[in-house]
Design a protein around this motif. Sequence first.
Motif, PDB file in Angstrom:
ATOM      1  N   ILE A   1      11.505  -2.124  13.598  1.00 53.96           N
ATOM      2  CA  ILE A   1      11.162  -3.551  13.679  1.00 53.96           C
ATOM      3  C   ILE A   1      12.405  -4.353  14.041  1.00 53.96           C
ATOM      4  CG2 ILE A   1      10.465  -5.561  12.308  1.00 53.96           C
ATOM      5  CD1 ILE A   1       8.529  -3.645  10.803  1.00 53.96           C
ATOM      6  N   ASP A   2      13.542  -4.046  13.413  1.00 55.77           N
ATOM      7  CA  ASP A   2      14.796  -4.740  13.739  1.00 55.77           C
ATOM      8  C   ASP A   2      15.173  -4.543  15.208  1.00 55.77           C
ATOM      9  OD1 ASP A   2      15.046  -5.718  11.177  1.00 55.77           O
ATOM     10  OD2 ASP A   2      16.437  -4.149  10.522  1.00 55.77           O
ATOM     11  N   ARG A   3      15.024  -3.312  15.706  1.00 55.69           N
ATOM     12  CA  ARG A   3      15.331  -3.042  17.126  1.00 55.69           C
ATOM     13  C   ARG A   3      14.383  -3.824  18.037  1.00 55.69           C
ATOM     14  NH1 ARG A   3      16.207   2.353  15.264  1.00 55.69           N
ATOM     15  NH2 ARG A   3      14.079   2.906  15.842  1.00 55.69           N
ATOM     16  N   ALA A   4      13.107  -3.897  17.640  1.00 57.10           N
ATOM     17  CA  ALA A   4      12.123  -4.643  18.447  1.00 57.10           C
ATOM     18  C   ALA A   4      12.488  -6.122  18.489  1.00 57.10           C
ATOM     19  CB  ALA A   4      10.722  -4.447  17.884  1.00 57.10           C
ATOM     20  N   ILE A   5      12.916  -6.658  17.366  1.00 53.62           N
ATOM     21  CA  ILE A   5      13.328  -8.068  17.323  1.00 53.62           C
ATOM     22  C   ILE A   5      14.571  -8.267  18.187  1.00 53.62           C
ATOM     23  CG2 ILE A   5      14.244  -9.885  15.814  1.00 53.62           C
ATOM     24  CD1 ILE A   5      12.431  -8.721  13.587  1.00 53.62           C
ATOM     25  N   TYR A   6      15.540  -7.347  18.071  1.00 47.15           N
ATOM     26  CA  TYR A   6      16.777  -7.445  18.831  1.00 47.15           C
ATOM     27  C   TYR A   6      16.524  -7.395  20.335  1.00 47.15           C
ATOM     28  CZ  TYR A   6      21.509  -6.547  20.436  1.00 47.15           C
ATOM     29  OH  TYR A   6      22.713  -6.634  21.095  1.00 47.15           O
ATOM     30  N   SER A   7      15.490  -6.660  20.756  1.00 47.73           N
ATOM     31  CA  SER A   7      15.219  -6.506  22.191  1.00 47.73           C
ATOM     32  C   SER A   7      14.443  -7.689  22.790  1.00 47.73           C
ATOM     33  CB  SER A   7      14.465  -5.202  22.450  1.00 47.73           C
ATOM     34  OG  SER A   7      13.150  -5.289  21.933  1.00 47.73           O
ATOM     35  N   LEU A   8      14.042  -8.647  21.958  1.00 46.31           N
ATOM     36  CA  LEU A   8      13.332  -9.820  22.482  1.00 46.31           C
ATOM     37  C   LEU A   8      14.267 -10.672  23.333  1.00 46.31           C
ATOM     38  CD1 LEU A   8      11.462 -10.969  19.232  1.00 46.31           C
ATOM     39  CD2 LEU A   8      10.416  -9.924  21.245  1.00 46.31           C
ATOM     40  N   PRO A   9      13.709 -11.434  24.289  1.00 41.19           N
ATOM     41  CA  PRO A   9      14.543 -12.389  25.025  1.00 41.19           C
ATOM     42  C   PRO A   9      15.199 -13.369  24.044  1.00 41.19           C
ATOM     43  CG  PRO A   9      12.388 -12.185  26.049  1.00 41.19           C
ATOM     44  CD  PRO A   9      12.326 -11.424  24.761  1.00 41.19           C
ATOM     45  N   ALA A  10      16.365 -13.898  24.409  1.00 45.24           N
ATOM     46  CA  ALA A  10      17.181 -14.700  23.494  1.00 45.24           C
ATOM     47  C   ALA A  10      16.412 -15.851  22.847  1.00 45.24           C
ATOM     48  CB  ALA A  10      18.409 -15.229  24.235  1.00 45.24           C
TER      49      ALA A  10
ATOM     50  N   ARG B   1       8.628   9.337   2.366  1.00 45.02           N
ATOM     51  CA  ARG B   1       8.072   7.987   2.572  1.00 45.02           C
ATOM     52  C   ARG B   1       9.187   6.948   2.621  1.00 45.02           C
ATOM     53  NH1 ARG B   1       2.665   8.538  -1.042  1.00 45.02           N
ATOM     54  NH2 ARG B   1       1.512   9.749   0.482  1.00 45.02           N
ATOM     55  N   GLU B   2      10.195   7.117   1.803  1.00 46.76           N
ATOM     56  CA  GLU B   2      11.337   6.198   1.856  1.00 46.76           C
ATOM     57  C   GLU B   2      11.983   6.252   3.240  1.00 46.76           C
ATOM     58  OE1 GLU B   2      14.175   6.780  -1.265  1.00 46.76           O
ATOM     59  OE2 GLU B   2      12.649   6.583  -2.835  1.00 46.76           O
ATOM     60  N   LEU B   3      12.129   7.452   3.767  1.00 51.58           N
ATOM     61  CA  LEU B   3      12.719   7.636   5.093  1.00 51.58           C
ATOM     62  C   LEU B   3      11.853   6.972   6.161  1.00 51.58           C
ATOM     63  CD1 LEU B   3      14.935   8.964   6.803  1.00 51.58           C
ATOM     64  CD2 LEU B   3      13.475  10.978   6.970  1.00 51.58           C
ATOM     65  N   ILE B   4      10.544   7.171   6.074  1.00 51.29           N
ATOM     66  CA  ILE B   4       9.623   6.560   7.044  1.00 51.29           C
ATOM     67  C   ILE B   4       9.686   5.039   6.954  1.00 51.29           C
ATOM     68  CG2 ILE B   4       7.188   6.257   7.629  1.00 51.29           C
ATOM     69  CD1 ILE B   4       6.788   9.226   6.850  1.00 51.29           C
ATOM     70  N   ALA B   5       9.717   4.495   5.733  1.00 51.83           N
ATOM     71  CA  ALA B   5       9.777   3.040   5.563  1.00 51.83           C
ATOM     72  C   ALA B   5      11.077   2.485   6.134  1.00 51.83           C
ATOM     73  CB  ALA B   5       9.655   2.672   4.091  1.00 51.83           C
ATOM     74  N   ARG B   6      12.192   3.207   5.903  1.00 52.35           N
ATOM     75  CA  ARG B   6      13.478   2.785   6.471  1.00 52.35           C
ATOM     76  C   ARG B   6      13.437   2.814   7.996  1.00 52.35           C
ATOM     77  NH1 ARG B   6      16.686   5.327   2.328  1.00 52.35           N
ATOM     78  NH2 ARG B   6      16.353   7.234   3.492  1.00 52.35           N
ATOM     79  N   GLU B   7      12.845   3.875   8.547  1.00 54.10           N
ATOM     80  CA  GLU B   7      12.737   4.006  10.000  1.00 54.10           C
ATOM     81  C   GLU B   7      11.879   2.884  10.587  1.00 54.10           C
ATOM     82  OE1 GLU B   7      13.043   5.002  13.874  1.00 54.10           O
ATOM     83  OE2 GLU B   7      14.276   5.815  12.260  1.00 54.10           O
TER      84      GLU B   7
ATOM     85  N   LEU C   1       3.184   2.998  17.182  1.00 47.90           N
ATOM     86  CA  LEU C   1       3.088   4.437  16.936  1.00 47.90           C
ATOM     87  C   LEU C   1       3.582   4.791  15.534  1.00 47.90           C
ATOM     88  CD1 LEU C   1       2.443   7.282  17.880  1.00 47.90           C
ATOM     89  CD2 LEU C   1       4.753   7.402  18.835  1.00 47.90           C
ATOM     90  N   LEU C   2       4.749   4.260  15.168  1.00 49.01           N
ATOM     91  CA  LEU C   2       5.295   4.585  13.849  1.00 49.01           C
ATOM     92  C   LEU C   2       4.416   4.015  12.737  1.00 49.01           C
ATOM     93  CD1 LEU C   2       7.518   6.029  12.377  1.00 49.01           C
ATOM     94  CD2 LEU C   2       8.864   3.942  12.430  1.00 49.01           C
ATOM     95  N   THR C   3       3.901   2.815  12.928  1.00 53.49           N
ATOM     96  CA  THR C   3       3.011   2.218  11.933  1.00 53.49           C
ATOM     97  C   THR C   3       1.786   3.083  11.733  1.00 53.49           C
ATOM     98  OG1 THR C   3       3.765   0.040  12.613  1.00 53.49           O
ATOM     99  CG2 THR C   3       1.768   0.118  11.308  1.00 53.49           C
ATOM    100  N   THR C   4       1.239   3.598  12.798  1.00 50.63           N
ATOM    101  CA  THR C   4       0.075   4.481  12.712  1.00 50.63           C
ATOM    102  C   THR C   4       0.427   5.750  11.950  1.00 50.63           C
ATOM    103  OG1 THR C   4      -0.696   3.624  14.828  1.00 50.63           O
ATOM    104  CG2 THR C   4      -1.679   5.678  14.050  1.00 50.63           C
TER     105      THR C   4
ATOM    106  N   MET D   1       0.812  -1.205   0.000  1.00 57.12           N
ATOM    107  CA  MET D   1       0.000   0.000   0.000  1.00 57.12           C
ATOM    108  C   MET D   1       0.854   1.268   0.000  1.00 57.12           C
ATOM    109  SD  MET D   1      -2.950  -0.961   2.741  1.00 57.12           S
ATOM    110  CE  MET D   1      -1.874  -0.612   4.092  1.00 57.12           C
ATOM    111  N   VAL D   2       2.126   1.142   0.383  1.00 59.55           N
ATOM    112  CA  VAL D   2       2.957   2.325   0.547  1.00 59.55           C
ATOM    113  C   VAL D   2       3.565   2.721  -0.795  1.00 59.55           C
ATOM    114  CG1 VAL D   2       4.947   3.291   1.736  1.00 59.55           C
ATOM    115  CG2 VAL D   2       3.490   1.642   2.896  1.00 59.55           C
ATOM    116  N   ASN D   3       3.332   3.934  -1.181  1.00 59.66           N
ATOM    117  CA  ASN D   3       3.935   4.476  -2.379  1.00 59.66           C
ATOM    118  C   ASN D   3       5.253   5.123  -1.955  1.00 59.66           C
ATOM    119  OD1 ASN D   3       4.674   5.767  -4.675  1.00 59.66           O
ATOM    120  ND2 ASN D   3       2.875   7.089  -4.802  1.00 59.66           N
ATOM    121  N   LEU D   4       6.362   4.523  -2.376  1.00 58.79           N
ATOM    122  CA  LEU D   4       7.667   5.010  -1.939  1.00 58.79           C
ATOM    123  C   LEU D   4       8.257   6.014  -2.933  1.00 58.79           C
ATOM    124  CD1 LEU D   4       9.238   1.700  -0.600  1.00 58.79           C
ATOM    125  CD2 LEU D   4       8.178   3.533   0.703  1.00 58.79           C
TER     126      LEU D   4
END
Length: 195
Positions: free
Chosen positions: A127-136, A116-122, A183-186, A108-111
């Motif tokens: 998401i990568d940071r959220a995955i990294y912060s999960l328990p091992a 928009r490219e910046l937002i998609a990268r962010e 928040l960012l997704t919204t 749906m995102v028109n890049l």
Amino acid sequence: MVDYKIYGDRELVQFMRGGDERVLVEIYDRYWEKMLAVAFNRLGNLEEAEECVQDVLCKLWKLRSDFSLAKDELANYLARAIRNQSFNILDRRHRERLKAESYSPFEMVNLDTPERELIARELAQQIDRAIYSLPAQCKLVFTLSRHEGLSTKQIAEKLNLSENTVKSHLKKANKDIRNNTELLTTIVFIPIFFQ
């Protein structure tokens, strides 16, 4: 105490109408293995097959006051009920697969714009940071599932965990990632939705 083993199926159905749960236990003891074999043969998944049999027995118990056997034997009725419940499970599985295959969050995102490219990268970084912060263990299960495409069963075997533990880790990972990126997704999708 009544010994239901000595009674035939028609008598069991009559007793079941009286609400004695021991009748259901007798039906379970008589037909569980056959019902499980039929369900597993159709579904190819032991966990789903067990769920299918339990659903059929629960429905039988709920319908006990109106249930009767005309010409069929109870075994034939249960086999048909398992077949129908299996079809329901296969249909649900098919719909879930179609839904998962057709979902693409960036479709749906028109890049076209730098913003928009910046937002998609962010968003990807968040998401990568959220995955990294999960328990091992949770992170490992999530990575094996999402990045390597392993099934719940394969992950359980590879990590020597139960399938339920793997499912719990995946559920926690999805919830944590969703909470960390909400928040960012919204911010990304609301403006696109209203364009």
